[in-house]
Design an enzyme around this catalytic site. Structure first.
Site, short mmCIF file in Angstrom:
data_model
loop_
_atom_site.label_atom_id
_atom_site.label_comp_id
_atom_site.label_asym_id
_atom_site.label_seq_id
_atom_site.Cartn_x
_atom_site.Cartn_y
_atom_site.Cartn_z
N HIS A 1 -2.37 10.73 1.18
CA HIS A 1 -2.77 10.76 -0.23
C HIS A 1 -4.26 10.86 -0.59
CE1 HIS A 1 0.59 9.55 -2.50
NE2 HIS A 1 1.26 8.93 -1.49
N GLN B 1 1.74 8.67 4.20
CA GLN B 1 0.87 7.95 3.33
C GLN B 1 -0.76 8.10 3.71
OE1 GLN B 1 2.63 5.99 1.71
NE2 GLN B 1 0.80 5.10 0.63
N GLU C 1 1.81 -2.33 -0.19
CA GLU C 1 2.07 -1.97 -1.14
C GLU C 1 3.66 -1.26 -0.93
OE1 GLU C 1 0.36 1.97 -2.18
OE2 GLU C 1 1.32 2.17 -4.17
#
Lengths: 430, 430
Positions: free
Chosen positions: B258, B255, B323
Site C-alpha cells: 500500500h 498490505q 485495522e
C-alpha cells in the site's frame, strides 16, 4: 425579542445565531496544548501542579475516596434523591431500547459475514465543577455507557477550593460510579487521554466543560474518541393558534436562562398568539432569579418568526435544525412527520422541554447550532464499536476470487492479486 | 522484518507503529486554512483558481457532464465491469443488513418515547485522483450512503492535467452517482462544506485524500460531519503451526505494498512457521512490481512477534487493535471470541484480506493505528441521524412533574421548574 416577518430579516437572524458557535481563541488553544503536553510527559506531577494552580486544591491524592463520595451525597435531601431515582429509572429504560446486537448471516456457499458489536472497554466522563455543576449531566453521560456494557468508567470532576457540589456526588453514587478523580480542566482531559501513574488511559471521553475542556477534547481526538462538542443551548417552538401562550412563554424562558448565548425561538402562523406570548414573557421574566441572563439571551438570540403556513413553518424548523423542538399545533403527531432536523422533538402541551432535561428518559446531550443536520443525541451507540466478520469457505472463495483478482489488477496492486492467486494455485485452479 | 521475542522489544515496536500516525505539519494546516477561507469567501472563483494552479486544469465549468463520465467509463474492460458488478452486489447486500429502523414505545400512562432515524439529506464523497485513484473506494463510500437513503450525493474527484482514471469513472457510473465535480484538494473539501455558486453545501464529507484533504476535513468538522481520518494501512495475522506459510507471506506483502508507512505483523506461537514465512517472503518479494515500497514498509513497520500461547497472542492483538486481522489457527471461529479490538476479522485460510478490500461485502474503510479500540468500519449508521421523540399525556406529565421540578430546583434553574409549574397550575394541581 425581535419579530421576523420577512425573508431578509430571517436570513440575517440565521447568520446571527450560527455565529454563536464559540470557537475558542488561540490563547485557549495554546494554554490547553501546553497543559496537555505537560501531563503527557510528567503525568501525576503535572496534574497536581495545575489542580493546585487552577482549583487552589492540594491533596495527597486526587483519587476521591468512597467515604468522600458518601459524605457529600449524605448532605442531599430525600426529595432530591427520590427525583434522582425516578430519573435514573426512566433514563435506563429508554436507553435499553438502543442496545444493538451483533449479527451474522451465512450464504448458500457457507460464507459467513457479520458485524460484531462490543462495548468500549474504558470511558472517561468529565463533569464540570463550579456554577455549571449539574447532577443530571452525570446521569445522561454515565447511564448510556453502562447500558452499552462499558466495564470501566472513570469520572473527573474538579474540586475548586477543595469543595464539590453534593448533588453531583449524590448522582455519582446513585449511578454507581466508584472511580472518581478530583481534577478538572485540560489537565483532566489529558490525564484520561494519555494516562498517568494514577489514572489509566481511556478509550473515549464524554461530558461538557468550559472552553479549556472543549479545546483539550478537540486536541486529544484521535488518541481517544470524544463526544460532540456542545454549543449554546436552543429551543424552537412551532405553534399555531391552538397553543397555550403561557406554556410557550415559560418554555422559551427556561431555555434562555441557561446562558447568555442560549437561543429561544418561536415560529408561528398565528399573529394573535404572538401578542399573548409577548404579554406572558413581559410578566414572567420579572419573577426569574436569572432575569439578567434571560434578558440578554432573548434580546440577542431570541426571535418570533412569522410563518405563512405549516409548510413554511417546518421549512424554518428544518433550516434552523434546533437542539430542542416543541410542536404545539392542532396535530403535533401529524406535523412531526415534517421534521427533518432536530435533536429532540416534544409533542403537544404536556411535553415541556425540561422533562427531557431530567426525567423523561431520552438523553439531554443533543446536537446544537444546526448540527442536528448530521449529529445525533448521545446514546448507547456512542459507547460501542463494531468489527466486521469475514469467514470464507473454499467454495465461497472460488466464487469471488476472479473478481477480487481483477479489481486488484486494475488498481495496480499486484501483491493483492497474488494473495488470491496463491490460494487458487493451492486449489489447482491455475 | 524484525523478530520480537521479549516484552521490551515489543513495547518499543508498539511505540514505532503508533508514531506513524502522520500529523501533517503546520505548513499543510496553514495552506489548507488559506484555501478554505478563500473558497468560503469567493466560492467558484477560488475553486477555479486552485484547480488551475494545482491540477493544471482549466475548464468553463468543473461540473462533469454525463457524457464525460460515460466516455471514461467506456474505456474500461468487460472483465473489470463484471468484477465491479459482482462487488457492488455483495457490498449492497451486506450493508442492507445495517439498516436501522425508527422505534417508539408507549407506557401505561400513554406516554410515547422513541428514536426517529432519518438519512442525511446531502453527502459529499471525495475520491483522490492520481496514483491513489481507486475505484473500490468509490463503491465503499457511496454504497452505504445510498443504502441509508441519502438522496443527494455529490462526488469530487480531481482531474490532474485534465485527466481522470477511467476505472474510477466506471465505478461512479456503476453506482449511479451523477453529480460529479472535477476538483480536488482542500478547495474541494471547502466547496462541499460551505457551498459555492455551483456546488450546494453538504451535511457530511467522506472519503480518503492526501494531507491537504485530511487537514481540510479536520478544519471543516463541525460545519459538516466528516468520517474517520484514515491512517496508514495495517494487517495483523495471528497464526499457529497449522497455518499455511505461503498464504501468510502473500497476505503480509499485500498490505505492505500500500505504502511505505503500511504495517504488516505476524503474531505466532510457532517457531517453525516463522522460518517458513521468512523463506516465502524472501522469494515472493522479488516478483512484486512495488518491491521497493514493500521492502521499506516491512523493514520499518513489519514484525514477527512470538507469543507464548493463545492468550498472549490475543493480548497482543487487542493491544495493537489492527485495522485488518487474519486468524489462521486450528480453530479461528473459537479464537475470534478473544478479539476485543479490530476493524475487520478474516477467519481461516480462505478469507484472504484482499477479499475484504473489494468484493466480500463489508466496508474496506476501517479504523487504523489502534483506533479500532473506539472507532467502527464505515457503514450505513454513518449516514443517518437520530431524533428523540417525546410525547407526554396529561397523566404522564403528572407522574413525573414533581421529579422534574425538584431536579430543576436543586440545579438552581427556576425557569425550568416554572415550565413545569405553569402546567401544574393549569391542571389545578397547585
Amino acid at each position: 425579542m425581535r419579530i421576523i416577518e420577512d425573508d431578509r430579516d430571517y436570513r440575517e437572524f440565521i447568520k446571527i445565531i450560527r455565529d454563536r458557535s464559540e470557537d475558542f481563541g488561540i490563547d485557549v488553544l495554546e494554554d490547553s496544548k501546553i497543559i496537555i503536553e505537560h501531563v503527557k510527559k510528567s503525568g501525576d506531577f503535572a496534574v497536581e501542579l495545575y489542580t493546585n494552580r487552577y482549583d487552589r486544591f492540594q491533596n495527597n491524592t486526587f483519587k476521591v475516596s468512597q467515604e468522600t463520595i458518601e459524605e457529600y451525597a449524605g448532605k442531599t435531601e430525600r426529595s432530591f434523591l427520590d427525583a434522582l431515582s425516578k430519573s435514573i429509572e426512566r433514563i435506563r429504560h429508554f436507553h435499553e431500547k438502543q442496545v444493538e446486537r451483533s449479527w451474522k448471516f451465512k450464504d448458500a456457499l457457507g460464507v459467513e459475514l457479520g458485524q460484531i458489536i462490543r462495548p468500549l472497554e474504558r470511558v472517561g466522563v468529565y463533569v464540570p465543577g463550579g456554577k455549571a455543576a449539574y447532577p443530571s449531566s452525570v446521569l445522561m453521560n454515565v447511564i448510556p455507557a453502562q447500558i452499552a456494557g462499558v466495564k470501566e468508567i472513570a469520572l473527573c470532576v474538579p474540586f475548586p477550593d477543595g469543595q464539590v457540589n453534593p448533588y453531583v456526588m449524590a448522582a455519582v453514587k446513585a449511578v454507581g460510579v466508584t472511580e472518581v478523580y478530583a481534577i478538572g480542566g485540560a489537565q483532566a482531559i489529558a490525564a484520561m487521554a494519555y494516562g498517568t501513574q494514577t489514572i489509566k488511559k481511556v478509550d473515549k471521553i464524554v461530558g461538557p466543560g468550559n472552553a479549556y475542556v472543549a479545546a483539550a477534547k478537540k486536541m486529544v481526538f484521535g488518541t481517544v474518541d470524544i463526544d460532540i462538542i456542545a454549543g449554546p443551548s436552543e429551543i424552537l417552538i412551532a405553534a399555531d393558534e391552538t397553543a397555550e401562550a403561557a406554556f410557550i412563554a415559560a418554555d422559551l424562558l427556561s431555555q434562555a436562562e441557561h446562558d447568555e448565548n442560549a437561543s429561544s425561538i418561536l415560529v408561528t402562523t398565528s399573529r394573535e398568539l404572538v401578542g399573548k406570548v409577548q404579554a406572558e414573557l413581559t410578566e414572567r421574566i420579572e419573577k426569574l432569579s436569572r432575569k439578567e441572563i434571560v434578558q440578554h439571551s432573548l434580546e440577542n438570540y431570541g426571535a418570533i418568526i412569522m410563518a405563512a403556513d405549516t409548510t413554511e413553518m417546518f421549512d424554518r424548523v428544518n433550516e434552523i435544525a434546533p437542539e430542542h423542538l416543541e410542536i404545539m399545533t392542532k396535530a403535533p403527531e401529524r406535523d412531526v412527520e415534517l421534521v427533518k432536523n432536530a435533536g429532540a422533538v416534544f409533542l403537544g402541551k404536556w411535553s415541556a422541554e425540561p422533562l427531557g432535561d431530567y426525567s423523561a428518559g431520552p438523553n439531554h446531550v443533543l446536537p446544537t447550532n444546526g448540527t442536528a443536520r448530521f449529529f445525533s443525541p448521545l446514546g448507547v451507540y456512542d459507547f460501542i464499536k463494531r468489527t466486521s466478520l469475514i469467514n470464507f469457505t473454499e467454495a465461497g472463495f472460488k466464487d469471488i476470487a476472479s473478481a477480487v483478482e481483477a479489481m486488484a489488477g486494475y488498481e495496480g496492486l499486484d501483491a493483492h492479486a497474488e494473495s488470491v492467486a496463491v490460494r487458487k494455485r493451492a486449489l489447482g485452479e491455475i
